[in-house]
Scaffold this motif. Structure first.
Motif, short mmCIF file in Angstrom:
data_model
loop_
_atom_site.label_atom_id
_atom_site.label_comp_id
_atom_site.label_asym_id
_atom_site.label_seq_id
_atom_site.Cartn_x
_atom_site.Cartn_y
_atom_site.Cartn_z
N ASP A 101 2.79 -10.62 -44.79
CA ASP A 101 2.27 -9.91 -45.96
C ASP A 101 2.21 -10.88 -47.14
O ASP A 101 3.11 -10.96 -47.97
CB ASP A 101 3.17 -8.71 -46.28
N ARG A 107 1.57 -4.03 -51.03
CA ARG A 107 2.78 -3.41 -51.55
C ARG A 107 2.55 -2.71 -52.89
O ARG A 107 3.21 -1.72 -53.19
CB ARG A 107 3.89 -4.46 -51.66
N PHE A 110 1.26 0.62 -51.98
CA PHE A 110 2.36 1.43 -51.48
C PHE A 110 3.23 1.96 -52.62
O PHE A 110 3.66 3.13 -52.62
CB PHE A 110 3.23 0.60 -50.52
N TYR A 180 9.57 -3.68 -45.67
CA TYR A 180 9.26 -3.22 -44.31
C TYR A 180 9.47 -4.36 -43.33
O TYR A 180 9.09 -5.50 -43.59
CB TYR A 180 7.80 -2.74 -44.25
N THR A 267 12.07 3.64 -37.14
CA THR A 267 10.85 3.96 -36.40
C THR A 267 11.24 4.13 -34.94
O THR A 267 11.55 3.16 -34.25
CB THR A 267 9.81 2.84 -36.58
N HIS A 296 6.01 0.63 -34.84
CA HIS A 296 6.01 -0.30 -35.97
C HIS A 296 4.68 -0.27 -36.71
O HIS A 296 4.65 -0.33 -37.94
CB HIS A 296 6.29 -1.72 -35.45
N VAL A 300 3.18 2.44 -40.53
CA VAL A 300 2.45 1.96 -41.70
C VAL A 300 1.17 2.75 -41.90
O VAL A 300 0.77 3.03 -43.04
CB VAL A 300 2.16 0.46 -41.56
N GLN A 304 3.55 6.47 -44.66
CA GLN A 304 3.95 5.84 -45.91
C GLN A 304 4.52 6.86 -46.90
O GLN A 304 5.41 6.54 -47.69
CB GLN A 304 2.77 5.10 -46.55
#
Length: 359
Positions: A101, A107, A110, A180, A267, A296, A300, A304
């Protein structure tokens, strides 16, 4: 294991990690998390640019000199983006990067829905990522094991420093840390190492980074031939690498000061990070573990909102604990209530959810 994680593992082609092998072997052998955690959080002077409207709040670019002096020159200048709400500030969360990332956009998107609840965000760009990436490095594939160790050490120290800076310079009444996957594991270590209460919300984290290379769908991402060298024993290289990385377990540090304000988001069908790793952190901390019915990748894509709810809940628990603390002078009856409140914050279970749902 979720089918999207299987597909992700099959398509995770590209430049291999550790193409240059081990790098600085002395650093690899000597770097340990506990001595770093025992230091006071570094003081950093974050230079902020002019504010601009973005994501429903106010966004500013920032930079500071990393407290990790062993970084190469290209990575010494740490970059952040600071997103603050228009409503009264209740807290600020530091958001650490998942593997790969680079930059800030994912982010920031998010974090944006949390602004309506008064939760701002500091988004850190990892050393060896984005503008902090060495010229010879392809994308996020660090070229040596010692580069990976330095990335982890830098992120750990920078995350701790930003939490202190948020309290002192931004005037945040309470602070938190989240991330994450790889960012979740580092967020867990940052939160556990702070000397005061922090809202700590690791998302799909490994407890120890070696677990991803032992059994996950990304176990063949490293260039095992480069690590094996002339010995050509790839399995021996895997054992040596995993043994070193296992030192950086969340369980190597004590639990956070306020485990009641920590929530591990797991998860349940994860094929990248073994779900047992997430349970290990929650058991070590004695904190809440929230399972998402996802892998995983699918977490996402589809969950979220639930992750944001966990972050907000952690801040609400810090806020509730503060309300229970009496402002009486030390040695008074109120002071005893203060100590009692701190003890309750260590073992507090789930409190009420935030009003409304975060999407």
């Amino acid at each position: 294991m979720h089918v999207l994680d299987v597909l992700f593992g099959l398509t995770a082609a590209g430049p291999r990690f550790f193409a240059d092998g081990w790098g600085d072997r002395r650093l690899v052998k000597r770097l340990q998390p506990l001595p770093l955690a025992r230091r006071a959080p570094a003081r950093v002077d974050v230079s902020l640019g002019p504010p601009r409207a973005a994501h429903g709040g106010t966004l500013r670019d920032g930079s500071f000199r990393s407290p990790e002096s062993r970084l190469p020159g290209c990575a010494r200048a740490a970059r952040v983006q600071v997103l603050m709400p228009e409503v009264p500030l209740r807290g600020v969360a530091v958001h650490l990067a998942a593997s790969g990332d680079q930059g800030f956009a994912m982010r920031l998107r998010f974090a944006a829905p949390l602004l309506a609840h008064g939760i701002g965000a500091i988004v850190l760009e990892n050393a060896f990522y984005g503008a902090r990436r060495p010229e010879r490095q392809a994308r996020h594939a660090v070229r040596s094991v010692s580069d990976l160790y330095l990335m982890g050490a830098a992120t750990f120290q920078e995350g701790r420093a930003l939490l202190a800076w948020a309290r002192e310079a931004l005037g945040a009444p309470r602070v938190g840390v989240t991330g994450y996957s790889m960012g979740g594991q580092l967020a867990a270590m940052v939160g556990a190492s702070m000397p005061w209460p922090v809202a700590t919300v690791p998302l799909a984290p490994s407890c120890s980074p070696d677990s991803v290379l032992l059994s996950g769908v990304l176990r063949d991402v490293p260039d095992w031939a480069a690590l094996a060298g002339d010995a050509a024993d790839r399995e021996a290289a895997r054992v040596e690498l995993c043994a070193g990385l296992s030192r950086f377990s969340v369980c190597a540090l004590p639990p956070p000061v306020a485990p009641g304000a920590a929530i591990v988001v797991g998860t349940a069908a994860d094929g990248v990070v073994p779900p047992a790793e997430m349970a290990r952190i929650a058991a070590h901390w004695g904190c809440e573990l929230r399972w998402l019915p996802a892998g995983h990748v699918s977490a996402v894509l589809r969950h979220q909102g639930a992750m944001r709810e966990a972050i907000l809940d952690a801040f609400l628990r810090l806020e509730a604990a503060e309300r229970e603390v009496s402002p009486a002078a030390p040695g008074s009856a109120g002071s005893g209530r203060r100590a009692s409140s701190r003890a309750r914050s260590r073992r507090a279970g789930p409190r009420g959810r935030a009003p409304g749902r975060l999407r």
